[in-house]
Write a protein that holds these residues in place. Sequence first.
Motif, PDB file in Angstrom:
ATOM      1  N   LYS A  10      -0.888 -42.868  54.318  1.00 22.47           N
ATOM      2  CA  LYS A  10      -1.639 -43.228  53.902  1.00 22.47           C
ATOM      3  C   LYS A  10      -1.883 -42.632  52.251  1.00 22.47           C
ATOM      4  O   LYS A  10      -0.796 -43.860  51.737  1.00 22.47           O
ATOM      5  CB  LYS A  10      -3.213 -42.544  53.812  1.00 22.47           C
ATOM      6  N   LEU A  11      -0.732 -41.655  52.228  1.00 26.83           N
ATOM      7  CA  LEU A  11      -0.910 -41.849  50.528  1.00 26.83           C
ATOM      8  C   LEU A  11       0.898 -41.700  50.303  1.00 26.83           C
ATOM      9  O   LEU A  11       0.400 -42.802  48.914  1.00 26.83           O
ATOM     10  CB  LEU A  11      -0.261 -39.565  50.267  1.00 26.83           C
ATOM     11  N   LEU A  12       1.789 -42.166  51.249  1.00 26.82           N
ATOM     12  CA  LEU A  12       2.722 -42.322  50.890  1.00 26.82           C
ATOM     13  C   LEU A  12       3.621 -44.350  51.054  1.00 26.82           C
ATOM     14  O   LEU A  12       3.892 -44.825  50.172  1.00 26.82           O
ATOM     15  CB  LEU A  12       3.936 -42.309  51.785  1.00 26.82           C
ATOM     16  N   LEU A  13       1.809 -44.960  52.048  1.00 34.39           N
ATOM     17  CA  LEU A  13       1.862 -46.241  51.779  1.00 34.39           C
ATOM     18  C   LEU A  13       1.717 -46.442  49.621  1.00 34.39           C
ATOM     19  O   LEU A  13       2.113 -47.144  49.360  1.00 34.39           O
ATOM     20  CB  LEU A  13       1.058 -46.526  52.534  1.00 34.39           C
ATOM     21  N   GLU A  14       0.767 -45.481  49.780  1.00 38.74           N
ATOM     22  CA  GLU A  14       0.213 -46.332  48.237  1.00 38.74           C
ATOM     23  C   GLU A  14       1.355 -45.760  47.607  1.00 38.74           C
ATOM     24  O   GLU A  14       1.738 -47.067  46.367  1.00 38.74           O
ATOM     25  CB  GLU A  14      -0.894 -44.940  48.260  1.00 38.74           C
ATOM     26  N   GLN A  15       1.800 -44.554  47.574  1.00 37.87           N
ATOM     27  CA  GLN A  15       2.510 -44.766  46.666  1.00 37.87           C
ATOM     28  C   GLN A  15       4.740 -44.899  46.654  1.00 37.87           C
ATOM     29  O   GLN A  15       5.029 -45.350  45.728  1.00 37.87           O
ATOM     30  CB  GLN A  15       3.600 -42.930  46.600  1.00 37.87           C
ATOM     31  N   THR A  16       4.176 -45.717  48.215  1.00 37.35           N
ATOM     32  CA  THR A  16       5.700 -46.984  47.695  1.00 37.35           C
ATOM     33  C   THR A  16       4.963 -48.356  47.490  1.00 37.35           C
ATOM     34  O   THR A  16       6.062 -48.940  47.474  1.00 37.35           O
ATOM     35  CB  THR A  16       5.893 -47.140  49.170  1.00 37.35           C
ATOM     36  N   GLU A  17       4.581 -48.475  47.228  1.00 40.79           N
ATOM     37  CA  GLU A  17       3.562 -50.084  46.901  1.00 40.79           C
ATOM     38  C   GLU A  17       4.246 -50.372  46.516  1.00 40.79           C
ATOM     39  O   GLU A  17       4.261 -50.573  44.770  1.00 40.79           O
ATOM     40  CB  GLU A  17       1.835 -50.049  46.696  1.00 40.79           C
ATOM     41  N   GLY A  18       4.148 -51.842  45.830  1.00 40.69           N
ATOM     42  CA  GLY A  18       5.221 -52.804  45.508  1.00 40.69           C
ATOM     43  C   GLY A  18       6.599 -52.576  44.808  1.00 40.69           C
ATOM     44  O   GLY A  18       7.242 -53.547  43.683  1.00 40.69           O
ATOM     45  N   LYS A  19       7.040 -51.602  45.239  1.00 41.28           N
ATOM     46  CA  LYS A  19       8.851 -50.722  44.822  1.00 41.28           C
ATOM     47  C   LYS A  19      10.153 -51.345  45.482  1.00 41.28           C
ATOM     48  O   LYS A  19      10.999 -50.591  46.050  1.00 41.28           O
ATOM     49  CB  LYS A  19       8.566 -49.099  45.447  1.00 41.28           C
ATOM     50  N   GLY A  20       9.408 -52.450  46.970  1.00 38.74           N
ATOM     51  CA  GLY A  20      10.859 -52.836  47.441  1.00 38.74           C
ATOM     52  C   GLY A  20      11.011 -51.853  49.148  1.00 38.74           C
ATOM     53  O   GLY A  20      12.079 -52.075  49.364  1.00 38.74           O
ATOM     54  N   ILE A  21       9.981 -50.925  49.145  1.00 36.49           N
ATOM     55  CA  ILE A  21      10.411 -50.387  49.885  1.00 36.49           C
ATOM     56  C   ILE A  21       9.832 -49.941  51.593  1.00 36.49           C
ATOM     57  O   ILE A  21       8.399 -50.097  51.816  1.00 36.49           O
ATOM     58  CB  ILE A  21      10.255 -48.586  50.398  1.00 36.49           C
ATOM     59  N   ASN A  22      10.210 -50.319  52.560  1.00 36.54           N
ATOM     60  CA  ASN A  22       9.717 -50.957  53.686  1.00 36.54           C
ATOM     61  C   ASN A  22       9.425 -48.925  54.822  1.00 36.54           C
ATOM     62  O   ASN A  22      10.233 -47.950  54.666  1.00 36.54           O
ATOM     63  CB  ASN A  22      10.131 -51.609  54.788  1.00 36.54           C
ATOM     64  N   LEU A  51      -4.569 -48.572  57.319  1.00 35.43           N
ATOM     65  CA  LEU A  51      -3.257 -48.674  57.323  1.00 35.43           C
ATOM     66  C   LEU A  51      -2.757 -49.752  57.319  1.00 35.43           C
ATOM     67  O   LEU A  51      -1.769 -50.277  57.079  1.00 35.43           O
ATOM     68  CB  LEU A  51      -2.944 -47.663  58.417  1.00 35.43           C
ATOM     69  N   LYS A  52      -3.276 -50.948  58.808  1.00 31.92           N
ATOM     70  CA  LYS A  52      -1.813 -52.406  58.943  1.00 31.92           C
ATOM     71  C   LYS A  52      -2.168 -52.778  57.434  1.00 31.92           C
ATOM     72  O   LYS A  52      -1.740 -53.877  57.490  1.00 31.92           O
ATOM     73  CB  LYS A  52      -3.171 -52.973  60.023  1.00 31.92           C
ATOM     74  N   LYS A  53      -3.137 -52.201  56.641  1.00 35.76           N
ATOM     75  CA  LYS A  53      -3.550 -53.836  55.127  1.00 35.76           C
ATOM     76  C   LYS A  53      -1.868 -53.830  54.354  1.00 35.76           C
ATOM     77  O   LYS A  53      -2.221 -54.382  53.564  1.00 35.76           O
ATOM     78  CB  LYS A  53      -4.659 -53.607  54.976  1.00 35.76           C
ATOM     79  N   HIS A  54      -1.110 -52.851  54.555  1.00 34.52           N
ATOM     80  CA  HIS A  54      -0.112 -52.324  53.660  1.00 34.52           C
ATOM     81  C   HIS A  54       0.873 -52.808  54.529  1.00 34.52           C
ATOM     82  O   HIS A  54       1.842 -52.365  55.379  1.00 34.52           O
ATOM     83  CB  HIS A  54       0.362 -51.338  53.765  1.00 34.52           C
ATOM     84  N   ALA A  55       1.369 -54.537  54.038  1.00 34.15           N
ATOM     85  CA  ALA A  55       2.401 -54.929  54.212  1.00 34.15           C
ATOM     86  C   ALA A  55       3.377 -54.331  55.002  1.00 34.15           C
ATOM     87  O   ALA A  55       4.879 -55.159  55.583  1.00 34.15           O
ATOM     88  CB  ALA A  55       2.451 -56.595  53.753  1.00 34.15           C
ATOM     89  N   HIS A  56       3.891 -53.388  53.844  1.00 30.50           N
ATOM     90  CA  HIS A  56       5.427 -52.762  54.227  1.00 30.50           C
ATOM     91  C   HIS A  56       4.996 -52.051  55.421  1.00 30.50           C
ATOM     92  O   HIS A  56       6.453 -50.906  55.557  1.00 30.50           O
ATOM     93  CB  HIS A  56       5.288 -52.202  52.739  1.00 30.50           C
ATOM     94  N   LEU A  57       3.884 -51.473  56.113  1.00 32.42           N
ATOM     95  CA  LEU A  57       3.999 -50.923  57.587  1.00 32.42           C
ATOM     96  C   LEU A  57       4.822 -51.505  58.112  1.00 32.42           C
ATOM     97  O   LEU A  57       4.187 -52.214  58.512  1.00 32.42           O
ATOM     98  CB  LEU A  57       2.314 -50.141  57.558  1.00 32.42           C
ATOM     99  N   LYS A  58       6.359 -51.736  58.704  1.00 34.65           N
ATOM    100  CA  LYS A  58       6.982 -52.512  58.887  1.00 34.65           C
ATOM    101  C   LYS A  58       7.076 -52.670  60.678  1.00 34.65           C
ATOM    102  O   LYS A  58       6.690 -53.387  61.638  1.00 34.65           O
ATOM    103  CB  LYS A  58       8.042 -52.170  58.993  1.00 34.65           C
ATOM    104  N   GLY A  59       7.266 -51.732  60.879  1.00 33.98           N
ATOM    105  CA  GLY A  59       7.505 -51.068  62.628  1.00 33.98           C
ATOM    106  C   GLY A  59       7.309 -49.598  63.276  1.00 33.98           C
ATOM    107  O   GLY A  59       7.637 -48.951  62.039  1.00 33.98           O
ATOM    108  N   ASN A  60       8.289 -49.322  63.737  1.00 34.32           N
ATOM    109  CA  ASN A  60       8.510 -48.292  64.310  1.00 34.32           C
ATOM    110  C   ASN A  60       9.989 -47.748  64.775  1.00 34.32           C
ATOM    111  O   ASN A  60      10.529 -48.473  65.363  1.00 34.32           O
ATOM    112  CB  ASN A  60       7.678 -47.983  65.713  1.00 34.32           C
ATOM    113  N   PHE A  61      10.403 -46.265  64.524  1.00 36.00           N
ATOM    114  CA  PHE A  61      12.081 -45.964  64.408  1.00 36.00           C
ATOM    115  C   PHE A  61      12.133 -45.361  65.766  1.00 36.00           C
ATOM    116  O   PHE A  61      11.483 -44.297  65.919  1.00 36.00           O
ATOM    117  CB  PHE A  61      12.300 -45.410  63.535  1.00 36.00           C
ATOM    118  N   GLY A  62      13.291 -45.660  66.277  1.00 35.49           N
ATOM    119  CA  GLY A  62      13.091 -44.639  67.237  1.00 35.49           C
ATOM    120  C   GLY A  62      12.356 -44.621  68.680  1.00 35.49           C
ATOM    121  O   GLY A  62      11.676 -45.201  68.767  1.00 35.49           O
TER     122      GLY A  62
END
Length: 520
Positions: free
Chosen positions: A218-230, A246-257
């Motif tokens: 949650k903290l990472l999502l907030e700190q990356t908001e609007g920075k162009g980082i997924n 957590l879903k409401k953050h559009a830049h939480l995109k998917g799962n890696f690996g």
Amino acid sequence: MKDMFCFQCEQTAKGTGCEVSGVCGKTPVVAGDQDKLVGACIGLAKAVQKTAATEATDACIKKALFTTVTNVSFDDESIKAMVACVDKMKADLDPTAEDYDMAQLWDDNEDIRSLKTLILLGIKGVAAYAHHAEILGYKDADVDAFFYQALAAVGSDLGMDTLLPLVLKTGEINLKVMALLDKANTETYGTPVPTEVPLTIEKGPFIIITGHDLHDLKLLLEQTEGKGINIYTHGEMLPAHAYPELKKHAHLKGNFGTAWQNQQKEFADVPAPVLFTTNCIMPVKESYSDRIFTTDVVQYPGMIHVGKEKDFAPVIAKALELGGYPEDKAMTGINGGTKVLTGFGRGTVLGVADKVIDAVKAGAIKHFFLVGGCDGAKPGRNYYTDFVKQTPDDTVVLTLACGKYRFNDLDLGTIGGLPRLMDMGQCNDAYSAIMVAVALAEAFDCGVNELPLSMVLSWYEQKAVCILLTLLHLGIKNILLGPSLPAFVSPNVLNVLVENYNIGPISTPEADMAKCLGQA
């Protein structure tokens, strides 16, 4: 004199114990200092029993125990600092209190050692869940009090008649703490909802976050908001996609690996940083060491550690510097799937309980399987993939924890409008599975052991141990456990478990399937 002794994980050397170096990668020095940390906690527990606990000692015990869980911390200096901190707390409470020498436990009678180890490893798992709950402001006085009771028992001269009830009490306390963490997560982030999660990584800068801590995410999502980082989850972070807050953050995109044990291969050429919030970190390879960041209890020598301030600016800067992939990168699960489902917690399943019950009564659903637990690198874990592939079309497969990566990208179809394969979440979300089983038993006016339900579990580390103890506390029988039985369970203690709970090892998918369906 052994260089070290550790048999707390499923992959322990020769199935008996690591005595030269840890299969997990920890050195004899780290193993020895982890033992000193546990011994210091036992000393602190005895001092607290003579005086009184404080919020500081409560938090310290949880963090210290969590630190010694497999694949959490490989950093000797931070462990030494924690030992010094625990010792100071102990001395402030009772200057005469002494630390416990863990060699006494490892050299004890094998049955006493077995029971004490079940308690000790169980409370390590309990501490992990309690630590996560406390971060969100949720505590339970009974849980905190039990840490002192259990640690003092491990460091005392007690017999089997006293220790065996404490083993089951560990399971009871873990049920309480799993309920607490479930409440903390759902009241903070909302009730999980079924969610389809893509495995493709979009072009541009991104960060991979792994571990279990939703608060850090949650903290990472907030700190990356609007920075162009997924942001992409990894491992046990996958279920985060199902939480509304957590879903409401559009830049939480998917799962890696895939699962945690594949990280050394999967992280090797990734143009992005990886943030470890908790276990499981493996020895970091040079090919990606400049991209690893840690926080909270997880630490590794030479890696940048984000402290209590939780300022993820260095991680963000590294993501922007590396730039990510120039084009979308298609990735798959181990069976070739391009997406996975998650979010089938008790809120969702019990929300359609009437349909499930009707489907059982009508014969549309013949059996439920809970196939989940920890994944690992040791051979034999393909069993779980093969087992799930063989489940009949009129059955439901519930899963949780990282063991699901063996099969969670399979499409098993639907039954009664629900997917046949339902991911209930992280390892701590075993509470959801238990509550669903209890609700079904109540609906059919029977005990959980009388349900058409089979539990086929995989284990690796200490959180799986405390969940198993919870199932035993609840009287649940006929559990199949693999890929091997714990090295710390002596033959006599195993006999007790077999006689009272009919717990047994997995064999082959075909034989076990027939056994579960009453066809053997």
